[in-house]
Design a protein around this motif. Structure first.
Motif: not given
Length: 580
Positions: A119-120, A184-186, A245-248
């Protein structure tokens, strides 16, 4: 809605699977392709929400995001056609069996992080990651669902939990009214995994309601992080967005490819700093003052009513999903501030006003002195929806949304979004002070002192005590049948757009006199023309008029014309006492 109903002459409803905050979902049979699908319709019939979810879902092709096939119309209803996944939500798993073992939490987390990474990468922010939106299949695979409030990044402007997620899983910056971002998703991913591991939100169990969770989120008052997942969850739920962290990167943390940073027990640091402060204060002889003042600051959020800034509680981005938003700080009385939303870009206006008010003499819900109260909802009317936040001193923050052009609008959604954003501001501490007013402004005047007892007695037939309203910017005198009101206001220049009624002069000042069929006469006097220190939205008049309105009401009559001589006489008295 019943089993067996045919949607769009193609999809037969088989079983109602459940309902969430955004809509109801059914298992259905696609009679043309002979496959099982999931159909979703908005609770409110909001076709725009379904259309947005369809467009966002159609742009995603990831194994861990529920696939969107199509969107169809059935009469006036718009339905989303999605992949059907035999599964249970994480919410249901936790309710049935309690917290999950760490390895299962890691697997679910890695799947969700992969979905977020996709998504990101497409510049989309989900904004509502939570157990209820996490589907776990029979093989243990997890998928993200419910893209109803997701946004592409160029349109992602939020604030207020109603527009940006669910209170128990909000990032602290979103709870404080800021934009929901991939970071914020993370955080919400970490909060969801915390719930999977413990059975509760990191902002508490929610038994005290979502506003208690919102307050904890705004203050970053996390539940303790313990166990082997604490380092990973601590990283995902870092207070600062740029420390997460990033989602990845979260995939690597959850699968063990990358080690998680050591979990810092932040409360120990806080205790150490606090101890150091106490030592310094002891040395300075200020410890008594420190402990005497701190509770007062936490208990009294209002401070001086006449300097508390109502505009400081408004977050324009909280209404961004409704249309173009403008702050209007120079309208109405001095306890009042507005957010004006153009919902279509064509002048279809919704006005959401926030006012600071006195305690309610007869509150619908009891409040607790010394404690910030929960947001209270009044029953909506056709053209207005209201929310109230009781302050610790029992004064109130009142938010009401209204239609200006009588066009359909989500008034309660707008009022709720503004109320939640204001609540987040209040959770941070006292209401900020406003810029000081000019010396000749009525903001520095006590409305109750503008009328003499003799003038009021002549109007209502007997002497009556003055009853001041908030800030002494409105005042009342009344008997059993009559009431006198004097009220300050700020308006667009009245000479350019005259109000209803006759144009007159009172004490050499421009004024307008009007009557109503409700047994009322009022005179509005222009006290001064001024240029606001804090400018309003572009396109509105640069200057404003400060006004004083004197009203006399008699509930036993219908024509207020006979009241106007007394009102004019009171206006003459009031004008003579205004600052020059």
């Amino acid at each position: 809605m019943t089993t067996g109903r045919l949607i769009a002459q193609r999809y037969r409803l088989e079983e109602r699977l459940g309902a969430g905050g955004m809509g109801v979902v059914w298992r259905a049979t696609d009679l043309e392709l002979r496959r099982t699908v999931a159909l979703k319709r908005s609770h409110t019939g909001d076709a725009g929400q379904i259309r947005r979810e369809a467009r966002i879902g159609a742009g995603l092709t990831d194994a861990h995001v529920v696939t969107v096939y199509d969107v169809v119309m059935d009469g006036d209803e718009r339905w989303l056609v999605m992949e059907y996944l035999p599964s249970r939500s994480l919410d249901e798993l936790l309710a049935a069996g309690g917290p999950l073992p760490p390895e299962q939490v890691r697997r679910i987390g890695a799947d969700l992080a992969g979905a977020l990474a996709a998504m990101h990468a497409a510049d989309i922010t989900h904004r509502d990651i939570k157990p209820a939106n996490t589907l776990v299949g029979e093989d243990g695979t997890a998928k993200l669902s419910d893209l109803g409030i997701a946004r592409w990044s160029e349109a992602t402007v939020t604030g207020g939990a109603q527009a940006a997620g669910t209170a128990g899983y909000l990032a602290p910056e979103v709870a404080n009214g800021h934009e929901a971002t991939p970071a914020a998703d993370v955080f919400s991913l970490g909060a969801t995994l915390y719930a999977a591991a413990t059975g509760r939100s990191p902002w508490g169990s929610g038994e005290a309601g979502p506003y208690a969770q919102l307050r904890r989120a705004a203050a970053y008052d996390l539940e303790p992080l313990t166990g082997e997942l604490a380092p990973v969850l601590g990283a995902l739920m870092a207070k600062r967005a740029d420390r997460r962290p990033t989602a990845r990167q979260a995939i690597d943390l959850l699968t063990g490819v990358a080690p998680a940073p050591p979990h810092k027990r932040q409360w120990r640091l806080a205790v150490s700093i606090g101890a150091a402060v106490v030592v310094v204060l002891l040395a300075a002889g200020l410890l008594t003052t420190f402990f005497r003042q701190a509770p007062q600051k936490s208990a009294d959020l209002l401070g001086d009513p006449r300097t508390a800034d109502p505009c400081a509680l408004l977050v324009p981005n909280s209404l961004a999903r409704f249309g173009k938003v403008a702050l209007e700080p120079n309208y109405g009385n001095f306890n009042h501030c507005d957010l004006v939303v153009d919902t279509t870009g064509k002048g279809d206006i919704v006005d959401v006003a926030l006012e600071l008010r006195l305690p309610d003499e007869y509150p619908a819900e009891p409040s607790t002195p010394g404690k910030l109260g929960q947001v209270q909802a009044d029953p909506p009317t056709e053209n207005r929806c209201k929310r109230t936040i009781p302050l610790p001193n029992l004064y109130r923050v009142v938010i009401f949304a209204r239609q200006v052009n009588n066009k359909p609008a989500e008034l309660c959604g707008a009022a709720e979004a503004v109320a939640l954003a204001a609540y987040g501001k209040l959770a941070q501490g006292p209401i900020p002070r406003r810029t000081s007013f000019e010396a000749d402004s009525t903001a520095s005047v006590d409305a109750c002192r503008l009328l003499t007892g003799a003038a009021v007695k002549t109007a209502i037939g007997r002497a009556a005590p003055a009853e001041p309203d908030y800030g002494n910017w409105t005042c009342y005198w009344q008997n059993a049948t009559r009431q006198v009101t004097i009220e300050f206001g700020r308006e667009w220049p009245l000479e350019d757009d005259p109000p209803d009624g006759a144009r007159i002069s009172v004490g050499g000042r421009l004024a307008f006199m009007d009557t109503s069929e409700d047994g009322e006469c009022d005179v509005t006097v222009v006290h001064r023309r001024y240029t606001p220190i804090v400018a309003s939205e572009k396109g509105t008049p640069r200057e404003r008029d400060e006004t004083v309105t004197i009203t006399l009401e008699d509930k036993n009559i219908t024509d207020g014309t006979g009241l106007c001589p007394d009102v004019t006489a009171m206006a003459q008295v009031a004008v003579s006492r205004l600052p020059r």
